[in-house]
Design an enzyme around this catalytic site. Structure first.
Site, PDB file in Angstrom:
ATOM      1  N   ASP A 492       5.112  -7.787   5.623  1.00 56.68           N
ATOM      2  CA  ASP A 492       5.567  -9.114   6.044  1.00 56.68           C
ATOM      3  C   ASP A 492       5.647 -10.085   4.867  1.00 56.68           C
ATOM      4  O   ASP A 492       5.071  -9.866   3.797  1.00 56.68           O
ATOM      5  CB  ASP A 492       4.614  -9.669   7.118  1.00 56.68           C
ATOM      6  CG  ASP A 492       5.339 -10.505   8.162  1.00 56.68           C
ATOM      7  OD1 ASP A 492       6.441 -11.023   7.861  1.00 56.68           O
ATOM      8  OD2 ASP A 492       4.811 -10.649   9.274  1.00 56.68           O
ATOM      9  N   ASP A 562      11.581 -12.659  14.918  1.00 59.64           N
ATOM     10  CA  ASP A 562      10.344 -12.856  15.682  1.00 59.64           C
ATOM     11  C   ASP A 562      10.641 -13.236  17.128  1.00 59.64           C
ATOM     12  O   ASP A 562       9.719 -13.320  17.941  1.00 59.64           O
ATOM     13  CB  ASP A 562       9.487 -13.946  15.028  1.00 59.64           C
ATOM     14  CG  ASP A 562       8.711 -13.431  13.825  1.00 59.64           C
ATOM     15  OD1 ASP A 562       8.684 -12.207  13.619  1.00 59.64           O
ATOM     16  OD2 ASP A 562       8.139 -14.255  13.087  1.00 59.64           O
TER      17      ASP A 562
END
Length: 817
Positions: A492, A562
């Site tokens: 990430d 997301d």
């Protein structure tokens, strides 16, 4: 194939041609890029004279390149590269400030060579031939061929190399440049593009894909009639704000007809795509690294590489262009063990637990995952010491023994014992101020010493321009990955850059930080993925904030957003599909109400959308009802049955809606319209096996239009003369979907949400519609299938399609032998 006929260079793929020539002044004139054409040289003739632009005199109020060529003004020519100072005032390919302060560049042809073996890049990832394509050889269009054209600025002692690589079989050509300083003094490079494409006409349409966190890849269609349009990122990454993939096409182009160009960049940092229409009606597009805040000191004998640019053309609309891009990315960008391998179905812990994890919770979730058929369990953020929220501990990659008594190995072993593979989340490029790493090495963060810092997500970016920081990242992540049986890594990056400054570089070289960071990042991921070739790596950057071809050279799949809301994801994944294969886009089924939108969508819809990506789940299975778990178990079994098709099939778009509106705007006329079955309200996808024996189609509706019964579905990519069986899934509907209407058929009154209502819903289901037809491929593609009538308030039976807000259907085709 690459051929040189006199001063003309012709690059041919299976269906396209790209031509340019050396002019009498030594410039490179761009002649043509489009559908494949033939030229035949004859003695002193090249056969391409008809493509040369004709000038007897230069246009008024323009500058001549020199007095010996009064007809030639660089401002009104199609060129392969351009620069300021000699008359071309359009977007430049290269900008340099010389030692004397001047910025004029004059790169002219020196030599050209069709290389026997391609030259590879030294500092960045690039496309590559697979072993299969190398063995196939040039005769089949398999092996890539490369042309090197060398230009020279004799006034300043600079060399500019242009590399053209031809991937004939997938109709892709790549370009890149290398600037070498052969002078005796340093120069400051302010811009070095990867590619330039000039067209002799204006009026093209340009499409960009822009957005933000949780709303990536919104399609924008812009007419190029005059002036300049820029699509760029200045976040330190390729960004969710503006993806580096763009399209250029003729007005009227559709998914299946018309001429379309697709352009992309193999780079993960700040990028720049600028389209400009000149006063003379020519269109230029340049793309490469963003020149904003870029200043690279190039000393004598040093060289600077640009990233690799990618371009393709199709005369068969956007789907044809996307097919080329999908083939190129799948075969020449994605690499390693997972290039074509079927991906495991995963369950990620994030939306189930967020930071509040421990071994007991994780194992309980994993056991439920095993029961429904999940294959890989992923432990997301919150597993390392002190990490209870996003304010601390990034950079300290040691397991929290309070949460995981046996460390990473302990939880991995227990997950493996359940029969599941184990995956883990990391964010190696970041550091919290509240961490041991920052306390020890505050100078390892990108920040201006002594000045207040603007943070994102309570964290700072490590200075990957420094080798010692790169070494720390490499060794610390290797230690984690080597400590347990880890099969998957989610890498990430949850913030964009600010106050970009490296304490390791002098003031005069701070303009190099953005690019040097990306070079350092590439070294890190290259060494880590190289050390663990069996691990499936997935990229993530607050969703799609770094979704690009550079990342896909190391990570075969990237978390697309997301936002896991199925309606939003349908639009986002449609956007990605124009330039990237669906398998590269990770997509999960999540809980409802959705955590990003609070919207509730049917479980079937969430499955249908996610199945067209790298498929998984991200919800708390322990909180679901038996009915929901049973449905998920059936979905997973169905996906496994068709997984090879979803993994290796050919993807096509049909009708599609945007994420923000059910109203469709025509790209050419600007007219807005919408109805129940046009592109403003439905999304239509098709995945067809390479042998065309099987296909899966999805139809997704955004909102119900009252009293509208008609709907249809069309497939693409089938064999016209073959017979197929078309079927839908057998469906059972909960009677609660009909609300109080149940009382129109019930012998006793049923109060909504009463115990009686709950019992009826538990034991009584309404049969859905049946779709089962035998059709030829041509009928399925051109006429389509008219589906069972939609519910319109006048009655319901098993001949009626209950297709409400946010509903979806999957339809299956199998060729009949």
């Amino acid at each position: 194939m690459i051929e040189r006929i006199g001063d003309v260079f012709a690059l041919h793929t299976n269906t396209t041609s790209y031509l340019f020539r050396k002019t009498e002044t030594g410039h490179l004139e761009h002649l043509y890029y489009g559908k494949k054409i033939r030229i035949k040289g004859d003695g002193e003739k090249t056969g391409a004279e008809s493509l040369y632009e004709k000038h007897a005199f230069a246009p008024g109020n323009t500058n001549l390149y020199d007095q010996e060529h009064p007809q030639f003004s660089p401002e009104d020519m199609n060129l392969e590269i351009s620069s300021y100072g000699k008359g071309d005032i359009r977007e430049p390919f290269v900008e340099i400030v010389h030692g004397d302060g001047g910025f004029t560049c004059d790169f002219l042809f020196k030599e050209a060579e069709i290389l026997p073996e391609r030259k590879t890049m030294k500092t960045m990832p690039e496309s590559q031939d697979t072993k299969e394509h190398e063995e196939a050889g040039e005769k089949t269009g398999g092996k890539a061929r490369q042309l090197l054209v060398t230009l020279e600025d004799k006034q300043y002692g600079l060399i500019l190399e242009l590399y053209y690589t031809v991937y004939a079989w997938c109709d892709v050509i790549t370009r890149r440049s290398v600037l070498r300083n052969e002078s005796g003094e340093a120069v400051s490079v302010r811009r070095l593009m990867s590619s330039q494409l000039d067209f002799d006409r204006s009026g093209y349409m340009m499409t960009t894909f822009t957005g933000a966190w949780t709303r990536e890849m919104n399609r924008n269609d812009i007419p190029l009639r005059a002036g300049k349009y820029v699509n760029a990122s200045f976040t330190g990454s390729s960004s969710s704000r503006a993806n580096p993939f763009v399209m250029l096409y003729e007005y009227g182009t559709t998914e299946d007809t018309g001429c379309a160009y697709g352009l992309n960049l193999v780079y993960s940092g700040n990028h720049y795509e600028a389209a400009e229409v000149s006063p003379h009606g020519k269109t230029r597009i340049v793309w490469g690294m963003n020149p904003t805040a870029f200043a690279w000191e190039l000393s004598p004998k040093e060289e600077l590489e640009s990233p690799e640019a990618v371009m393709t053309f199709s005369a068969k609309g956007f789907n044809g262009m996307s097919n080329h891009m999908h083939d190129f990315v799948s075969e020449h960008i994605v690499r390693g063990k997972w290039q074509k391998k079927e991906r495991p179905i995963l369950l990620n812990s994030w939306e189930a637990s967020y930071f509040d994890i421990n071994e007991h919770k994780l194992l309980k979730l994993a056991k439920m995952a095993k029961q429904v058929g999940i294959e890989l369990f992923v432990m997301d953020d919150g597993w390392f010491a002190g990490r209870n929220d996003d304010t601390s501990s990034l950079g300290d990659w040691e397991a929290d023994k309070n949460k995981l008594p046996g460390g990473v190995k302990g939880i991995a072993d227990k997950i493996n014992a359940l029969g599941l593979d184990f995956g883990i989340w990391v964010e190696p490029e970041m550091v919290n101020v509240k961490s041991k790493l920052y306390e020890t090495h505050p100078d390892w963060a990108l920040q201006i010493p002594g000045k207040p810092h603007s943070e994102g997500r309570n964290q700072r970016v490590l200075d990957l321009t420094r080798k010692e920081v790169q070494d720390y990242v490499i060794e610390s992540i290797k230690k984690v990955l080597g400590s347990a049986n880890i099969s998957y890594v989610k890498w990430d990056m949850n913030r964009i850059m600010s106050d970009v400054f490296s304490e390791a570089l002098p003031a005069a070289r701070q303009g190099e930080v953005f690019h040097r960071y990306i070079l350092g990042f590439y070294r890190c991921v290259s060494e880590i993925t190289g050390a663990f070739p069996e691990i499936l790596f997935e990229g993530c950057a607050a969703g799609g904030n770094r979704f690009d071809l550079g990342m896909l050279c190391y990570f075969p799949q990237i978390w697309g957003s997301d936002d896991t809301d199925a309606i939003c994801r349908a639009a986002i994944q449609t956007g990605y599909s124009y330039g990237y294969p669906p398998l590269c886009v990770s997509a999960h089924v999540s809980a409802v109400p959705n955590h990003q939108t609070l919207r509730s969508t049917p479980l079937l819809t969430r499955f249908a959308v996610a199945a067209f990506g790298s498929f998984g789940y991200e919800c708390n299975l322990c909180d679901l009802s038996k009915e929901e778990l049973s449905e998920i178990e059936g979905q997973i079994a169905l996906y496994k049955q068709w997984r090879s098709l979803f993994t290796g099939g050919r993807f096509y778009r049909g009708r599609s809606f945007s994420a923000s509106s059910m109203v469709r705007t025509d790209a050419g006329t600007g007219l807005q319209f919408s109805n129940a079955y046009d592109s403003g309200n439905v999304t239509e996808w098709t995945m067809v096996s390479r042998d065309k024996k099987q296909a899966v189609g999805m139809l997704l509706q955004k909102l119900v239009t009252p009293n509208t019964q008609y709907q249809y579905v069309k497939f693409r990519g089938l064999e016209e003369e073959s017979l197929y069986r078309f079927t839908g899934l057998p469906l059972k509907h909960n009677i609660k979907l009909f609300g109080d209407l149940v009382n129109t058929v019930s012998p006793v009154h049923v109060k909504q949400n009463s115990l009686t209502h709950d019992l009826l819903a538990k034991f009584m289901k309404m049969d859905g519609e049946t779709e089962d037809y035998i059709c030829y491929g041509d009928s399925l593609m051109h006429a389509g299938v008219k589906l069972a009538q939609g519910f319109s308030g006048t009655g319901y039976s098993d001949q009626v399609r209950l297709f409400q807000d946010f509903s979806a259907r999957l339809y299956y085709l199998e060729r009949m032998e």
